[in-house]
Each structure stands twice: as structure tokens, then as C-alpha cells.
Design an enzyme around this catalytic site. Structure first.
Site: not given
Ligand SMILES: [Zn+2]
Ligand SMILES: [Zn+2]
Length: 148
Positions: A67-68, A71
Site C-alpha cells: 500500500h505504501e 503512494h
Molecule cells: Zn494510503
């Protein structure tokens, strides 16, 4: 698990699932409360909440990292890196990252036209003496700060 093995794991996932290197730092941060991890826009580092890993195990850790990294890579490439961005959602699906939210706080300042009530969102503080409402040329005043 320590910071060094976390760093190695992030680098490996970045290479295996994103086919791109992770060139910044990954660290555990015990002060994170309600999120599994976060990506820092300024330093480009990734922080992971060790409590989530203890509680939910390795799969959760891999999910947080993916998830990170969504980003991370999108932000560095100047693409849509926020949860609501299409680029972000597409990449999350591609790498099989969970949709749970480890949020990046985004704050906005809202200005309001005194005359017609139009609202303007700005990332940065603006000098209201120098600007007028785009709709009616009325005077603008600071209205509120929003974090989303
Ligand atoms: Zn996030
Ligand atoms: Zn106006």
C-alpha cells in the site's frame, strides 16, 4: 524484526511487485496509532506501525508495504498518489495491495467570498488582500482548515 530487515523486505517487494527500486528509508514507528503505515511526502520514507505487525502477522506487513509503495512510486513519478486518484486505485489492484487506509494527511485552507458565498480551496495560505472572488469580484475571507 528490526529496521534493517524491514528495509530489505521493502526493497524486495518494490523490486518483485513494482519492478522498481525503493531508494529511501523504511522504518518502524511505534508512535503510529490508528494506521498500519504511512508514506512521508517530504522525505519519501515509509513508516510501519510495529503493533500492526505483532497483531496481524507477516501478511499484514506485506499488505501495508505494498500500500505504501503505491503512494511512494506514484508520488515520485508525479502521478495520482492519493487514495481517491485513479492511478492509485489501478496500481493497488495490480499489485494486490489491500485498500485499508494508512492515511497521508492532506490539509487545505478554505476561503469564502463574503458576497456570493463561493468557496475556494487552497493548499497554501493566500493573501486575501490581493485576490477577489472569481465569480463576483467580492472580498475573500479565511473560512476553515480541512484535513482529509
Ligand atoms: Zn494510503
Ligand atoms: Zn463571490
Amino acid at each position: 524484526m528490526n529496521d534493517i530487515s524491514l528495509q530489505k523486505l521493502v526493497q524486495r517487494i518494490s523490486q518483485d511487485d513494482f519492478r522498481k527500486p525503493f531508494l529511501h528509508k523504511a522504518l518502524f514507528n511505534t508512535r503510529l496509532q490508528t494506521t498500519g503505515g504511512r508514506y512521508l511526502l517530504k522525505s519519501h520514507d515509509i513508516e510501519v506501525n510495529p503493533k500492526y505487525v505483532e497483531k496481524f502477522g507477516h501478511d499484514e506487513l506485506v499488505g501495508i508495504i505494498k500500500h505504501e509503495l503505491c503512494h511512494y512510486h506514484l508520488h515520485l513519478e508525479g502521478r495520482g498518489y492519493r487514495h481517491r486518484d485513479r492511478d492509485f486505485r489501478v496500481l493497488m489492484q495490480k499489485v494486490g495491495a489491500p485498500r485499508f487506509c494508512s492515511r497521508i494527511p492532506q490539509s487545505y485552507l478554505v476561503y469564502r467570498c463574503q458576497q456570493c458565498d463561493a468557496r475556494y480551496r487552497r493548499r497554501k495560505r493566500m493573501d486575501v488582500a490581493r485576490y477577489v472572488c472569481g465569480a463576483c469580484k467580492g472580498k475573500l475571507i479565511f473560512f476553515e482548515k480541512i484535513v482529509d
